[in-house]
Scaffold this active site. Structure first.
Site, PDB file in Angstrom:
ATOM      1  N   ILE A  82       0.847  -1.208   0.000  1.00 46.03           N
ATOM      2  CA  ILE A  82       0.000   0.000   0.000  1.00 46.03           C
ATOM      3  C   ILE A  82       0.881   1.256   0.000  1.00 46.03           C
ATOM      4  CG2 ILE A  82      -1.741   1.286   1.330  1.00 46.03           C
ATOM      5  CD1 ILE A  82      -2.765  -1.549   2.272  1.00 46.03           C
TER       6      ILE A  82
ATOM      7  N   ARG B  23      -3.927   1.556  10.933  1.00 51.55           N
ATOM      8  CA  ARG B  23      -4.761   1.193  12.069  1.00 51.55           C
ATOM      9  C   ARG B  23      -4.670   2.281  13.129  1.00 51.55           C
ATOM     10  NH1 ARG B  23      -6.896  -1.997   9.281  1.00 51.55           N
ATOM     11  NH2 ARG B  23      -7.173  -4.233   9.569  1.00 51.55           N
TER      12      ARG B  23
ATOM     13  N   GLU C 121     -12.803   2.803  17.095  1.00 53.25           N
ATOM     14  CA  GLU C 121     -13.830   2.953  16.051  1.00 53.25           C
ATOM     15  C   GLU C 121     -15.100   2.231  16.481  1.00 53.25           C
ATOM     16  OE1 GLU C 121     -12.121   1.397  12.409  1.00 53.25           O
ATOM     17  OE2 GLU C 121     -10.359   2.649  12.634  1.00 53.25           O
TER      18      GLU C 121
ATOM     19  N   HIS D 145     -13.212   4.343   8.107  1.00 59.45           N
ATOM     20  CA  HIS D 145     -12.527   3.102   7.717  1.00 59.45           C
ATOM     21  C   HIS D 145     -13.018   2.577   6.352  1.00 59.45           C
ATOM     22  CE1 HIS D 145     -10.130  -0.401   9.634  1.00 59.45           C
ATOM     23  NE2 HIS D 145     -10.039  -0.451   8.313  1.00 59.45           N
TER      24      HIS D 145
ATOM     25  N   GLY E  23     -10.988   2.208   3.625  1.00 61.00           N
ATOM     26  CA  GLY E  23      -9.850   1.783   2.793  1.00 61.00           C
ATOM     27  C   GLY E  23     -10.179   0.799   1.687  1.00 61.00           C
ATOM     28  N   SER E  24     -10.781  -0.318   2.056  1.00 64.61           N
ATOM     29  CA  SER E  24     -11.003  -1.364   1.044  1.00 64.61           C
ATOM     30  C   SER E  24     -12.429  -1.348   0.492  1.00 64.61           C
ATOM     31  CB  SER E  24     -10.696  -2.734   1.655  1.00 64.61           C
ATOM     32  OG  SER E  24     -11.557  -2.975   2.758  1.00 64.61           O
TER      33      SER E  24
HETATM   34  C1  GLV Z   1      -8.676  -3.138   6.246  1.00 62.50           C
HETATM   35  O1  GLV Z   1      -8.533  -2.279   7.054  1.00 62.50           O
HETATM   36  C2  GLV Z   1      -7.903  -4.339   6.204  1.00 62.50           C
HETATM   37  O2  GLV Z   1      -6.999  -4.544   7.025  1.00 62.50           O
HETATM   38  O3  GLV Z   1      -8.191  -5.169   5.351  1.00 62.50           O
END
Ligand code: GLV
Length: 317
Positions: free
Chosen positions: A156, A236, A265, A283, A285-286
């Site tokens: 990432i 995180r 969270e 959160h 991200g994905s």
């Molecule tokens: C998302 O935060 C992951 O760790 O997949």
């Protein structure tokens, strides 16, 4: 037929696939199971497809039934699982690397842009129709020529480096080891974290959460940043000491923050709320259809691979 507990609701196509392979216990209401309920529901199961919201600490793992042999975490991160406790109990833990790199890096870049260009304040003003153009309205930090410090240059971090470089940022990084030139995007390596911090006009936290990285970005570390730095976190919440970061915002040592993750969270530390510049996301991200589908498929593949050959390439413990 193997019996698998799936702790959170997945996208429909993934649940259908899992139902075709195993006898599955689904979470139709997408309830956040307590540790007791998760233990109860895993009775009679051979494996658990868990999510980052499941706190699988030592005590919970020790109380899982002996029939459970795999915890397939629907995430690349696995800070929610006590790996050692699982290993001692003979349970393998797997994660979902690679498939979420692009989506997560996109949000990582959004955090940098959103924090530097005062997107939160801009959105508020636009929605309230109470803004007035002027030469100095919401002046932010331009990225061109600005130094970006990447803490954790894994997949990432590398992708964020690639995009940030195309925006004209000058990339620095700290990682356990120096990357080879085919991976480092021409970024400058710092063996020492404080050296990285001292050149980070914008910091992008991309390292995994672990006992070693808990509160790594604390009061002392923040003092190494240049005055008026921007701190972003795509990794995180546990890596950042929120009180110290809020204090740095209060003192204007830190100009703005961009956070996709934070401690506790979904409950955000109220200290962030008085900073209009704080660009904070829940959160995400994905969170794209392609990525969440690929992640769940990989979490399913991991369980299949393990029960077929007794091991799994994505084992992390
Ligand atoms: C998302 O935060 C992951 O760790 O997949």
């Amino acid at each position: 037929m193997k019996k698998i507990l799936i702790t959170r609701k997945l996208l429909r196509s993934n649940e259908d696939r899992a139902k075709n392979i195993w006898d599955v216990k689904l979470n139709l209401n997408d309830e956040l199971y307590s540790q007791e309920k998760l233990i109860e529901l895993s009775k009679g199961c051979d494996g658990v497809l868990s999510a980052l919201t499941d706190k699988l600490d030592k005590d919970t793992i020790n109380k899982l039934p002996d029939s459970v042999k795999i915890l397939s975490n629907f995430a690349v991160g696995f800070g929610n699982i006590d790996l050692e406790a699982a290993r001692k109990k003979g349970i393998i833990v797997t994660n979902t690397p690679d498939v979420l790199t692009d989506a997560t890096a996109e949000i990582g870049v959004l955090l940098i842009l959103g924090a530097c260009r005062r997107a939160s304040e801009g959105i508020e003003g636009a929605k309230a129709s109470n803004w007035k153009w002027s030469a100095d309205y919401l002046i932010g930090k331009q990225l061109t020529g600005t130094r970006l410090g990447i803490l954790g240059m894994g997949r990432i971090g590398q992708k964020i480096a690639k995009v940030a470089k195309s925006l004209g940022m000058v990339i620095h990084y700290h990682n356990r080891s120096k990357l080879t030139p085919d991976k480092d995007q021409g970024a400058i390596y710092h063996e020492n974290l404080n050296d990285l911090l001292s050149v980070s006009d914008v910091l992008s936290i991309c390292c995994p959460a672990s006992k070693e990285t808990e509160n790594l970005i604390n009061k002392k570390a923040l003092e190494h940043l240049p005055a008026g730095a921007v701190v972003t976190n795509i990794a995180r919440g546990d890596i950042v000491d929120d009180e110290a970061l809020i204090d740095a915002l209060n003192r204007r040592k830190v100009y703005a923050v961009g956070l996709d993750v934070y401690k506790g969270e979904p409950n955000l530390n109220p200290g962030y709320l008085k900073h209009k510049s704080a660009f904070i996301l829940p959160h995400l991200g994905s969170a794209t259809k392609e990525t969440r589908t690929a992640m769940a498929n990989l979490a399913i593949d991991n369980i299949e691979e393990f029960f077929k050959i007794g091991k799994c390439k994505n084992k992390v413990n």
